[in-house]
Design an enzyme around this catalytic site. Sequence first.
Site, PDB file in Angstrom:
ATOM      1  N   LYS A  12       0.823  -1.195   0.000  1.00 36.40           N
ATOM      2  CA  LYS A  12       0.000   0.000   0.000  1.00 36.40           C
ATOM      3  C   LYS A  12       0.873   1.267   0.000  1.00 36.40           C
ATOM      4  O   LYS A  12       2.053   1.149   0.341  1.00 36.40           O
ATOM      5  CB  LYS A  12      -0.939  -0.015   1.192  1.00 36.40           C
ATOM      6  CG  LYS A  12      -0.203   0.087   2.521  1.00 36.40           C
ATOM      7  CD  LYS A  12      -1.160   0.509   3.580  1.00 36.40           C
ATOM      8  CE  LYS A  12      -0.466   1.188   4.635  1.00 36.40           C
ATOM      9  NZ  LYS A  12       0.090   0.992   5.724  1.00 36.40           N
ATOM     10  N   ASP A  54      -3.693   5.345   6.325  1.00 36.65           N
ATOM     11  CA  ASP A  54      -2.544   4.505   6.634  1.00 36.65           C
ATOM     12  C   ASP A  54      -2.941   3.201   7.327  1.00 36.65           C
ATOM     13  O   ASP A  54      -2.376   2.145   7.058  1.00 36.65           O
ATOM     14  CB  ASP A  54      -1.584   5.301   7.541  1.00 36.65           C
ATOM     15  CG  ASP A  54      -0.289   4.554   7.809  1.00 36.65           C
ATOM     16  OD1 ASP A  54       0.283   4.025   6.842  1.00 36.65           O
ATOM     17  OD2 ASP A  54       0.155   4.513   8.972  1.00 36.65           O
ATOM     18  N   LYS A 112      -0.898 -11.972  10.099  1.00 34.10           N
ATOM     19  CA  LYS A 112      -0.668 -12.202  11.531  1.00 34.10           C
ATOM     20  C   LYS A 112      -1.449 -13.447  11.956  1.00 34.10           C
ATOM     21  O   LYS A 112      -2.621 -13.598  11.619  1.00 34.10           O
ATOM     22  CB  LYS A 112      -1.122 -10.982  12.358  1.00 34.10           C
ATOM     23  CG  LYS A 112      -0.213  -9.771  12.152  1.00 34.10           C
ATOM     24  CD  LYS A 112      -0.618  -8.621  13.058  1.00 34.10           C
ATOM     25  CE  LYS A 112       0.034  -7.323  12.640  1.00 34.10           C
ATOM     26  NZ  LYS A 112       1.316  -7.056  13.257  1.00 34.10           N
ATOM     27  N   HIS A 163      -5.928  -2.051   7.441  1.00 32.11           N
ATOM     28  CA  HIS A 163      -5.842  -3.041   8.528  1.00 32.11           C
ATOM     29  C   HIS A 163      -7.145  -3.135   9.329  1.00 32.11           C
ATOM     30  O   HIS A 163      -7.658  -4.222   9.575  1.00 32.11           O
ATOM     31  CB  HIS A 163      -4.710  -2.696   9.501  1.00 32.11           C
ATOM     32  CG  HIS A 163      -3.383  -2.469   8.833  1.00 32.11           C
ATOM     33  ND1 HIS A 163      -3.009  -3.119   7.682  1.00 32.11           N
ATOM     34  CD2 HIS A 163      -2.343  -1.677   9.163  1.00 32.11           C
ATOM     35  CE1 HIS A 163      -1.796  -2.725   7.330  1.00 32.11           C
ATOM     36  NE2 HIS A 163      -1.370  -1.844   8.207  1.00 32.11           N
ATOM     37  N   GLU A 184      -0.916   2.540  18.612  1.00 33.54           N
ATOM     38  CA  GLU A 184       0.551   2.494  18.568  1.00 33.54           C
ATOM     39  C   GLU A 184       1.103   3.516  19.538  1.00 33.54           C
ATOM     40  O   GLU A 184       0.544   4.609  19.674  1.00 33.54           O
ATOM     41  CB  GLU A 184       1.037   2.828  17.170  1.00 33.54           C
ATOM     42  CG  GLU A 184       0.611   1.810  16.147  1.00 33.54           C
ATOM     43  CD  GLU A 184       1.194   2.133  14.798  1.00 33.54           C
ATOM     44  OE1 GLU A 184       2.380   1.845  14.602  1.00 33.54           O
ATOM     45  OE2 GLU A 184       0.480   2.700  13.967  1.00 33.54           O
ATOM     46  N   HIS A 219      -0.387  -6.515   5.654  1.00 32.99           N
ATOM     47  CA  HIS A 219       0.366  -7.444   6.509  1.00 32.99           C
ATOM     48  C   HIS A 219      -0.428  -7.898   7.725  1.00 32.99           C
ATOM     49  O   HIS A 219      -0.126  -8.920   8.322  1.00 32.99           O
ATOM     50  CB  HIS A 219       1.732  -6.863   6.894  1.00 32.99           C
ATOM     51  CG  HIS A 219       1.683  -5.845   7.990  1.00 32.99           C
ATOM     52  ND1 HIS A 219       1.334  -4.547   7.786  1.00 32.99           N
ATOM     53  CD2 HIS A 219       1.920  -5.947   9.315  1.00 32.99           C
ATOM     54  CE1 HIS A 219       1.373  -3.894   8.942  1.00 32.99           C
ATOM     55  NE2 HIS A 219       1.731  -4.725   9.885  1.00 32.99           N
ATOM     56  N   LYS A 256      -1.470   7.076  16.560  1.00 30.55           N
ATOM     57  CA  LYS A 256      -0.060   7.062  16.960  1.00 30.55           C
ATOM     58  C   LYS A 256       0.061   7.776  18.294  1.00 30.55           C
ATOM     59  O   LYS A 256      -0.772   8.624  18.623  1.00 30.55           O
ATOM     60  CB  LYS A 256       0.777   7.827  15.934  1.00 30.55           C
ATOM     61  CG  LYS A 256       0.667   7.285  14.524  1.00 30.55           C
ATOM     62  CD  LYS A 256       1.828   6.385  14.189  1.00 30.55           C
ATOM     63  CE  LYS A 256       1.770   5.918  12.747  1.00 30.55           C
ATOM     64  NZ  LYS A 256       2.437   4.628  12.551  1.00 30.55           N
TER      65      LYS A 256
HETATM   66  C1  BG6 Z   1       1.654  -0.029   8.621  1.00 28.48           C
HETATM   67  C2  BG6 Z   1       1.521   1.446   8.769  1.00 28.48           C
HETATM   68  O1  BG6 Z   1       0.857  -0.496   7.572  1.00 28.48           O
HETATM   69  O2  BG6 Z   1       1.245  -0.652   9.836  1.00 28.48           O
HETATM   70  C3  BG6 Z   1       2.343   1.956   9.934  1.00 28.48           C
HETATM   71  O3  BG6 Z   1       1.951   2.086   7.570  1.00 28.48           O
HETATM   72  C4  BG6 Z   1       1.991   1.201  11.186  1.00 28.48           C
HETATM   73  O4  BG6 Z   1       2.166   3.349  10.118  1.00 28.48           O
HETATM   74  C5  BG6 Z   1       2.033  -0.290  10.951  1.00 28.48           C
HETATM   75  O5  BG6 Z   1       2.929   1.574  12.180  1.00 28.48           O
HETATM   76  C6  BG6 Z   1       1.493  -1.060  12.143  1.00 28.48           C
HETATM   77  O6  BG6 Z   1       1.772  -2.412  11.956  1.00 28.48           O
HETATM   78  P1  BG6 Z   1       2.051  -3.349  13.201  1.00 28.48           P
HETATM   79  O7  BG6 Z   1       2.228  -4.701  12.605  1.00 28.48           O
HETATM   80  O8  BG6 Z   1       3.275  -2.816  13.874  1.00 28.48           O
HETATM   81  O9  BG6 Z   1       0.838  -3.233  14.073  1.00 28.48           O
END
Ligand code: BG6
Length: 522
Positions: free
Chosen positions: A173, A261, A207, A266, A241, A203, A366
Amino acid sequence: MTENPLETAPQYEPAAPTIVGVDAAIVIFGASGDLTSRKLLPALYSLWHDRYLADHSPIIGCARRAKTDEEFRNEMRQAVEAHGRRGSTTGEDWQRFAARLFYRQLDLSQPDGYPEFARQLEQIEAACGVANKRLFYMATTPDLFVPTIDAVSRVGLVPDRPSTAWLRVVFEKPFGNDLKSAQELSRELGRLLREDQIYRIDHYLGKETVQNILLFRFGNAIFEPLFNRTHVDHVQICVAESQGMESGRGGYYDKSGALRDVLQNHVLQLLALVAMEPPSFFRAKDILDEKLKVLEALAPGDASDVSRWAVRGQYTGATIAGAAVRGYREEDRVPPDSNCETYAAVDVRVDNWRWAGVPFYLRTGKRLPRRVSEIAIQFKLPPLHLFKTVECEGDICELVGARPNTLRFRIQPSESISLSFSTKQPGMQYQIHPVAMDFAYESQFSLALPEAYERLLLDVLRGDSTLFMRNDELEAAWRFLDPVLDAWGRDDRGPDLYAAGTWGPRSADTLLRRQGRAWQAP
Ligand code: BG6
């Protein structure tokens, strides 16, 4: 005394499967970036180490900078040491793996370089004994997606019909910025590649705990009948996060923001897995079709008053655990007057028979207090409040009833599933006491969970697209969020502020309070 069989059960040790390593040439376009060193190479090394990737498969890094194979190998060795899960890089194993690593210089924006690249690729393939099986990984900025695929296609690297020769291209992405740009990108890629050659990676779907949502729902008979509007009060999905902008990321992030993002991909993917109908078969098409139906049923709120159902926030500087933390506008490569949201919360409805009227509260941000991703399904209260208990906070005591049952999928960290319920507190009265039944991965399985990229790369090599996003899913997600993006783009009041290290702006609490609910502390 009879033993509790669950307590005495041995830890689960999987039988060693017979593994047939897949052979293919793997080309990473944009191999000098962070993604290659933090995720892709460590994942490929783990796959190779565990024999999922055939010994003779070459991995070719490709980027603009000049570099020798040896330099690339050294860099990748450091990357695997820093971020890898499997094996050390000091022994013979690494030497064997590194012998399959190559680097070729290519400016992706210059079509002239591709004929030579194709020749070199074929040379490497011939030397390694691999032919006509190619995985291209686009670890580049999106503006290079179409020019690169166009150029590789012109030099004959894209097989034009399904055959034993295959090419699979993985795209990272962002897939567009909104519905229109996503449709444009998809049209252009569709001119060059067939849908079965395109793997859009999210991604989160790699998981382990995310995949377990499907197994939990459809591999057990007792929970699924409760997943609907009759029993569920609401669902909360949180991807929080604690980090701010990692070095150099501000430039990308400022054009994106929390909604594009993380929430658009996700979080909506998690929602789709929690809300989808059981597929008739556990096959890619059937699963993706069911997810799509959920995304198409997402009902935006009133477009003329988006603040009633969507909230945006931005973190300001604060002191966290004694250390000063910068506000978003002070981060590197972020304009000091940026209105980019670092927090987004949305109240979503899934307008279908199963979920009509059940709120799905989504939030991501964040610089929140903790890194935690979780789905909480809160069930309705029993119809009669027969039991109460006295709860005191300091000197103030009150009579409270049962708490609603909540089923939690903890995606990370400390991956687990837990169900809360009420029990009788021991004693002469009927006093309620809340408890939880917990399943924690780390106490049940003695295995380290595979990294998301390992699973997803292996699926591409095997040609399994179940855990990838289809174009129509992507468009449905953008279609739902477009009104929010429009409204935020037009509103120059900017995001509501929250101090770094807190759970987002107050307006997000108000969003739920208006409906008599509150965010759950993950
Ligand atoms: C990414 C985002 O797709 O996912 C990031 O671009 C984010 O900004 C990340 O930090 C979070 O992934 P994970 O696996 O650390 O929860």
